[in-house]
Scaffold this motif. Structure first.
Motif, short mmCIF file in Angstrom:
data_model
loop_
_atom_site.label_atom_id
_atom_site.label_comp_id
_atom_site.label_asym_id
_atom_site.label_seq_id
_atom_site.Cartn_x
_atom_site.Cartn_y
_atom_site.Cartn_z
N ASP A 41 33.88 49.60 34.99
CA ASP A 41 34.72 48.46 35.90
C ASP A 41 35.57 49.11 36.95
O ASP A 41 36.11 50.23 36.51
N LEU A 42 35.64 48.71 38.18
CA LEU A 42 36.31 49.14 39.10
C LEU A 42 37.70 48.21 39.25
O LEU A 42 37.38 46.69 39.64
N CYS B 68 48.63 49.19 54.25
CA CYS B 68 47.41 48.61 53.53
C CYS B 68 46.66 49.74 52.85
O CYS B 68 45.84 50.56 53.80
N GLU B 69 46.76 49.72 51.58
CA GLU B 69 46.15 50.73 50.95
C GLU B 69 45.86 50.27 49.46
O GLU B 69 46.29 49.28 48.96
N VAL B 70 44.95 50.81 48.78
CA VAL B 70 44.27 50.54 47.40
C VAL B 70 44.65 51.32 46.72
O VAL B 70 44.53 52.55 46.73
N TYR B 71 45.30 51.08 45.24
CA TYR B 71 45.30 51.86 44.21
C TYR B 71 44.37 51.38 43.01
O TYR B 71 44.29 50.45 42.76
N GLY B 72 43.25 52.39 42.75
CA GLY B 72 42.21 51.65 41.89
C GLY B 72 41.94 52.75 40.65
O GLY B 72 42.53 53.76 40.45
N GLU B 73 41.37 52.15 39.57
CA GLU B 73 41.04 52.78 38.52
C GLU B 73 39.55 52.58 37.93
O GLU B 73 38.84 51.39 38.26
N VAL B 74 38.92 53.57 37.42
CA VAL B 74 37.43 53.61 37.09
C VAL B 74 37.70 53.43 35.56
O VAL B 74 38.00 54.45 34.77
N HIS B 75 37.53 52.32 34.96
CA HIS B 75 37.33 51.87 33.57
C HIS B 75 36.06 51.73 32.93
O HIS B 75 35.17 51.57 33.35
N VAL B 76 35.95 52.67 31.74
CA VAL B 76 34.61 52.74 31.13
C VAL B 76 34.71 52.25 29.52
O VAL B 76 35.56 52.66 29.07
N ASN B 77 33.76 51.24 29.24
CA ASN B 77 33.80 51.19 28.01
C ASN B 77 32.23 51.29 27.57
O ASN B 77 31.45 50.86 27.66
N SER B 78 32.39 52.41 26.65
CA SER B 78 31.33 53.05 26.00
C SER B 78 31.00 52.97 24.62
O SER B 78 32.25 53.22 23.72
N VAL C 220 42.84 61.46 43.72
CA VAL C 220 42.00 61.36 42.41
C VAL C 220 42.63 62.06 41.18
O VAL C 220 42.83 63.40 41.34
N ARG C 221 42.81 61.44 40.10
CA ARG C 221 43.04 62.00 38.96
C ARG C 221 41.91 61.60 37.86
O ARG C 221 41.16 60.53 37.73
N PHE C 222 41.83 62.31 36.80
CA PHE C 222 40.82 62.35 35.77
C PHE C 222 41.15 62.31 34.53
O PHE C 222 42.03 63.05 34.05
N HIS C 223 40.26 61.84 33.62
CA HIS C 223 40.36 61.78 32.34
C HIS C 223 39.94 63.18 31.88
O HIS C 223 39.26 63.87 32.65
N ALA D 162 39.12 57.60 35.79
CA ALA D 162 39.70 58.18 36.76
C ALA D 162 40.61 57.19 37.55
O ALA D 162 40.46 55.82 37.21
N SER D 163 41.61 57.71 38.49
CA SER D 163 42.36 56.65 39.21
C SER D 163 42.32 57.40 40.87
O SER D 163 41.98 58.53 40.93
#
Length: 341
Positions: free
Chosen positions: A110-111, A128-138, A159-162, A188-189
């Motif tokens: 999920d983005l 105008c900017e976006v803060y986003g996260e990459v969610h994974v359901n595994s 970018v920040r990582f798990h 990640a974010s």
């Protein structure tokens, strides 16, 4: 502890507490201070980070719930710390159990993005900017090795990582290579800066004289994202000098709360008309015109679109002989979306 390590540790603490408590504020910390204390005790040892992986922490310390709070009051036992060492501590990958088995064999990405925007009273887009996260359901067995690539990774900033993400593949090819924890986690974010398009416009007009102020707010689609914009809301704080208010709208519902917040719930924009809020504000005696103008805060949600333009290219999995189910989804909602008047 080096400064950068300290900052990263504080970010991990904030993420873990948010996951446990469903948010992060003073009241939640006070209501769950025992859980917070137990988590900090496991996350840090002798002034250095120890265990910061949410999956392991959840096996060591049970998240708070109504049943545990009732039992704590009745029995007097307040500790949520498990007496059994988590299985992941014996795994070569500390955030994943060594003998994990799964019958579903599925992974979903999920983005989730929040759009921050500021528009001046002249309608100029200041920020105008976006803060986003990459969610994974595994839910995958064994030790699967995943590779996630984007079609346009160059647009990403900050970018920040798990901890599961290998840094070298990202540094060299901007590819996310990782062995995932089991269940849902934030991979990640990121931020995407200096965007120029916003999905909806809000045009407020205020004119005052003789102790009255006429207000009109028009809402419409500015750039069609290709998906339905839903859960649209507009709220603004009435100035303290406003004595009474009489406003209504041609679409949605308007409520003026006790703290003088005007909350307009629009939902979806109809095709046959533009939502409009209008009305009259009565100023306190002795005040001829309004001198303090409100800031309009906008909320919305768009399912199926990442407004940053980020696109997932492909997801590849190694070490998984069984048939795999995978899927991708994107959602954008308003963050700090403000329109000055």
């Amino acid at each position: 502890m080096p400064p950068l390590m300290g900052i990263e540790f504080l970010c991990r603490v904030a993420d873990v507490l948010t996951g446990y408590l469903g948010g992060l504020n003073e009241d939640l910390i006070k209501d769950n201070f025992i859980i917070v204390y137990e988590l900090l005790d496991e996350m840090m040892d002798n002034g250095f980070p120890l265990t910061t992986v949410p999956n392991i922490l959840r096996e060591m310390i049970a998240p708070p719930n109504i049943v545990s709070k009732v039992l704590s009051v009745v029995t007097g036992k307040s500790s949520n710390v498990s007496n059994i060492l988590p299985d992941a501590t014996a795994s070569p990958v500390p955030w994943r159990k060594s003998d994990l088995k799964s019958s579903s064999n599925e992974v979903y990405v999920d983005l989730i993005e929040e759009l921050d925007a500021i528009l001046s009273r002249e309608g100029v887009l200041v920020k105008c900017e976006v803060y986003g996260e990459v969610h994974v359901n595994s839910h995958l067995p064994g030790l699967p090795d995943l590779t996630l690539s984007f079609a346009n990774p160059s647009i990403l900033n900050d970018v920040r990582f798990h901890p599961c993400v290998r840094f070298r593949p990202w540094e060299g090819e901007q590819i996310l290579s990782f062995v995932p924890p089991d269940g849902e986690f934030k991979l990640a974010s990121y931020r995407v800066k200096k965007l120029k398009n916003i999905p909806i416009y809000v045009k407020p007009q205020l004119s005052s004289s003789s102790g009255h102020c006429r207000v009109s707010v028009l809402v419409g689609i500015r750039n069609d994202p290709g998906k339905v914009i839903e859960n649209i809301t507009v709220q603004f704080q009435l100035p303290s000098c406003v004595e009474s208010v009489d406003v209504s709208s041609n679409h949605g519902t308007v409520n003026v709360l006790a703290d003088k917040t005007c909350f307009w719930s629009i939902g979806r924009i109809p095709k046959d008309k533009s939502p409009n809020l209008s009305g009259n504000l009565i100023l306190e005696p002795g005040l001829d015109r309004l001198h303090v103008f409100p800031v309009f805060r906008v909320g919305f949600k768009i399912v199926g679109v990442a407004l940053s333009g980020l696109q997932i290219n492909k997801l590849e999995i190694k070490n998984l002989p069984a048939r795999l189910y995978k899927g991708f989804r994107a959602t954008t909602k308003a963050g700090e979306y403000e329109v000055r008047s």
